[in-house]
Write an enzyme that holds these catalytic residues in place. Structure first.
Site, PDB file in Angstrom:
ATOM      1  N   LYS A  15      25.011  83.479  36.087  1.00 24.28           N
ATOM      2  CA  LYS A  15      23.915  84.027  36.897  1.00 24.28           C
ATOM      3  C   LYS A  15      24.307  85.347  37.555  1.00 24.28           C
ATOM      4  CE  LYS A  15      23.499  80.569  39.778  1.00 24.28           C
ATOM      5  NZ  LYS A  15      24.607  79.693  39.382  1.00 24.28           N
ATOM      6  N   ARG A  90      18.390  76.391  45.983  1.00 26.85           N
ATOM      7  CA  ARG A  90      19.250  75.377  45.370  1.00 26.85           C
ATOM      8  C   ARG A  90      18.728  73.983  45.628  1.00 26.85           C
ATOM      9  NH1 ARG A  90      24.181  78.728  45.203  1.00 26.85           N
ATOM     10  NH2 ARG A  90      25.864  77.671  44.121  1.00 26.85           N
ATOM     11  N   ARG A 127      37.868  81.485  35.513  1.00 22.02           N
ATOM     12  CA  ARG A 127      37.309  82.686  36.154  1.00 22.02           C
ATOM     13  C   ARG A 127      38.242  83.264  37.227  1.00 22.02           C
ATOM     14  NH1 ARG A 127      31.348  82.248  38.726  1.00 22.02           N
ATOM     15  NH2 ARG A 127      32.267  80.765  40.187  1.00 22.02           N
ATOM     16  N   ARG A 170      38.710  82.060  42.966  1.00 24.91           N
ATOM     17  CA  ARG A 170      37.921  81.634  44.122  1.00 24.91           C
ATOM     18  C   ARG A 170      38.394  80.246  44.548  1.00 24.91           C
ATOM     19  NH1 ARG A 170      31.517  82.439  42.978  1.00 24.91           N
ATOM     20  NH2 ARG A 170      31.476  80.462  44.087  1.00 24.91           N
ATOM     21  N   ARG A 181      31.206  70.603  42.554  1.00 22.41           N
ATOM     22  CA  ARG A 181      30.077  71.553  42.557  1.00 22.41           C
ATOM     23  C   ARG A 181      29.087  71.220  41.442  1.00 22.41           C
ATOM     24  NH1 ARG A 181      32.826  77.011  41.838  1.00 22.41           N
ATOM     25  NH2 ARG A 181      30.773  77.911  42.064  1.00 22.41           N
TER      26      ARG A 181
HETATM   27  P1  AMP Z   1      27.745  80.532  44.527  1.00 21.64           P
HETATM   28  O1  AMP Z   1      28.546  81.799  44.580  1.00 21.64           O
HETATM   29  O2  AMP Z   1      26.266  80.781  44.297  1.00 21.64           O
HETATM   30  O3  AMP Z   1      28.326  79.522  43.569  1.00 21.64           O
HETATM   31  O4  AMP Z   1      27.821  79.874  45.993  1.00 21.64           O
HETATM   32  C1  AMP Z   1      29.071  79.478  46.558  1.00 21.64           C
HETATM   33  C2  AMP Z   1      28.831  78.429  47.623  1.00 21.64           C
HETATM   34  O5  AMP Z   1      28.016  78.971  48.683  1.00 21.64           O
HETATM   35  C3  AMP Z   1      28.106  77.187  47.173  1.00 21.64           C
HETATM   36  O6  AMP Z   1      28.969  76.245  46.541  1.00 21.64           O
HETATM   37  C4  AMP Z   1      27.550  76.668  48.497  1.00 21.64           C
HETATM   38  O7  AMP Z   1      28.581  76.074  49.284  1.00 21.64           O
HETATM   39  C5  AMP Z   1      27.152  77.966  49.199  1.00 21.64           C
HETATM   40  N1  AMP Z   1      25.743  78.337  48.862  1.00 21.64           N
HETATM   41  C6  AMP Z   1      25.328  79.450  48.185  1.00 21.64           C
HETATM   42  N2  AMP Z   1      23.991  79.465  48.071  1.00 21.64           N
HETATM   43  C7  AMP Z   1      23.535  78.340  48.672  1.00 21.64           C
HETATM   44  C8  AMP Z   1      22.236  77.774  48.851  1.00 21.64           C
HETATM   45  N3  AMP Z   1      21.126  78.362  48.377  1.00 21.64           N
HETATM   46  N4  AMP Z   1      22.153  76.583  49.532  1.00 21.64           N
HETATM   47  C9  AMP Z   1      23.246  75.983  50.025  1.00 21.64           C
HETATM   48  N5  AMP Z   1      24.486  76.452  49.867  1.00 21.64           N
HETATM   49  C10 AMP Z   1      24.653  77.625  49.202  1.00 21.64           C
END
Ligand code: AMP
Length: 237
Positions: A15, A90, A127, A170, A181
């Protein structure tokens, strides 16, 4: 017409890579809630302090907190011509809140990037992210998919091939957290697909293809969604 685009997909579906391309191609800001939260953690803001452990454990931040973050961001003038949202919504609660925020702001185009779980685990644990410029290597940017040999080289050398910065994993890309996740995605985010599926502006895209093919499919889906929406509006008028 404004392009209000939401990209949904499991962690590791590509994404972020696709959102960055669409930002460049369509001249709209990319809004990544994950990036915004990581920046808050790095800056030690009250939000960052509150979410640090939640992100590290691979769980979701509360709907209330993340909805407030997005609401503030979508109120800024640079999103007037649209945006590409990466990582939000989400949950169905977040999706309903987004519909409310966008009332009267044009259609919401929804693309879902579909990738099997086995492939996601491989991509996420491989990654690496540049500490300095934020570029991502490994993941979907793998030589098998892109035909580039330097992506793998960049990960192995530990240096960013764009700026020379240090590549790091990360915290939430370790194998155990990745599995958590993906579970969170299946239980909380996958129901979003059903929430949006009936809309004429919804599309499902095969994320196992190479990144260029995924981008091409996304652009086709965006064009088709906007065309359908304007036909519907003309029929209504
Ligand atoms: P991502 O980089 O999109 O994988 O986001 C990393 C982390 O940020 C996720 O595993 C969540 O802990 C938090 N996070 C990001 N976006 C959201 C969202 N829309 N709702 C809840 N937690 C979020």
């Amino acid at each position: 017409m404004a392009l209000n685009l939401v990209m949904i997909g499991p962690p590791g579906a590509g994404k972020g890579t696709q959102a960055a391309r669409l930002r460049r191609q369509h001249g709209i800001p990319k809004i990544s809630t994950g990036d915004m939260l990581r920046e808050a953690v790095a800056a030690g803001t009250p939000l960052g302090v509150a979410v640090r452990n939640i992100i590290g454990a691979g769980r979701l931040v509360s709907d209330e907190a993340i909805i407030a973050v997005v609401e503030q961001r979508l109120a800024k003038p640079d999103v007037a011509a649209g945006f590409v949202l990466d990582g939000f919504p989400r949950t169905v609660v977040q999706a309903r809140a987004l519909d409310q925020m966008l009332e009267g702001r044009g259609p919401l185009v929804v693309v879902v990037v579909d990738v099997p779980e086995q492939e996601l685990v491989k991509r996420l644990t491989w990654r690496r992210v540049c500490q300095d410029c934020g570029a991502t290597f490994g993941g979907v940017d793998t030589p098998e998919l892109t035909g580039e040999s330097s992506a793998e080289g960049a990960v192995e050398s530990g240096r960013c091939r764009k700026c020379g910065g240090q590549l790091v994993q990360r915290d939430d890309d370790s194998a155990a957290v990745v599995r958590d996740r993906l579970k969170v995605f299946t239980s909380q985010t996958a129901p979003l697909v059903d929430f949006y599926r009936g809309r004429p502006t919804f599309s499902l895209i095969n994320g196992l293809q190479g990144p260029d093919q995924v981008t091409a499919d996304m652009n086709r889906a965006i064009d088709a969604a906007l065309a359908k929406d304007s036909t519907r509006n003309r029929a209504r008028a």
